[in-house]
Design a protein around this motif. Sequence first.
Motif: not given
Length: 439
Positions: A174-193
Amino acid sequence: MSALVETIFPTRLGSGFRWLVGSSWVTNLGDGILIAAGPLLVASQTRSPVLVSAAMIALQAPWLFFGLFAGAMADRLDRRRVIMAANAARAVVLAGLCVVVATGHVNIAIVLGAMLALGTAEVFVDATAGTLTPMLVEKRDLGIANSRLMAGMITGNQLVGPAVGAVLFTVGMVWPFAVTVVCIAVGVVLVSRIGTPPGPVRADVDTHVRQDIADGVRWLMGNPPVRTLAVIIVVFNVTWAAPWSVLVLWALERVGIDEAGFGLLITASALGGLLATFAYGRLEKRVPLATLMRAVLLAEVLFHLAMALTTSPWAAYPLLFFFGAYAFVWGTLSQSVRQRAVPSELQGRVGSVYMICVMGGMLVGSLLGGLIADVWGLTAPWWFAFVGSGVTLALVWRSLAQIAHNDEVVAARAAEPATESGPESAPESAAPGSAAPGA
């Protein structure tokens, strides 16, 4: 440290571009993790070659079905919000997959469904992401801006991400997919800026989506340099994908490289591309664009010839390094030339046509490569690529000067009527000039 940051991300590119680069780099890391973890998850559920290949098709096929629609949406809606929504959808799908994997209810049908959903959302991300760069930086800086974005793709997708994904999968499925979720979530926050103007790029969006798509295709077909560049991309992706589809067999049987050595071949290619990241700015400043385009495409032709002739691993590794370097330069250069020529309100639609050209060319090339190798042997696809790319380059050689400076030519033609006719007739000539492709 500040000097290093200024070298990599010049202040003139703006803070908005830095937010975009940050988002691109972190989401590319997540994508790289999936490159390794996705096939490993599929293989854990089935050993059927058909189902394993179906997983890859599920990721790539959506471009052929939704690419034009996604490009039209990029030109109709707030581009920043489109990327945020599509990436959020990817995160939700992956979070659901994490739950299924963690609870032990995963099966191949669920995995394939998740891959298809991820591939569809990725179409909207990719179709829109390329439209933000021209909105944030000046045309003269598009080359250096795209090179920085591609550096993150090379590092995350090819060098770091796959290794991290494989290690995480061995720790826990499960770990690689969980880490990818975090990466994508951080990417969304950065794009919002990113400080792009709110709302759609076009002031008038009351047309039907089909009309928008037709307008984009019509503009591309009516602009000979941009159209020729699309043809080059199709043909060169066909000739590249043909031998690349059997590269692993060529490496194992023709050159005598083992499985670990094959992985190093891919690494050598990525390292070549990473090196080109730091050289691109100087190349663009010192070498005329048309000359650079010709040199890179000629390098591709000669690369195919060298790969057809070599039987030595010691030649294969530097050749793949060479490939990575010039392929990176071509990717950055061709994208920058297109972005400079295409009006902002058409970037999504024209860019999506180009991506379909890439995907379609790769699909056709892969099919041809397997058939050619099966009938004439593993070196035959390289000879096919050498001849096909060489003939194509000879046919478009003179056109590359127009392609490289299409935006300048159009701007000059738009200014000529107003200059020659004088102030009184300027309003009459302004309309055709402003409507010219690429103005």
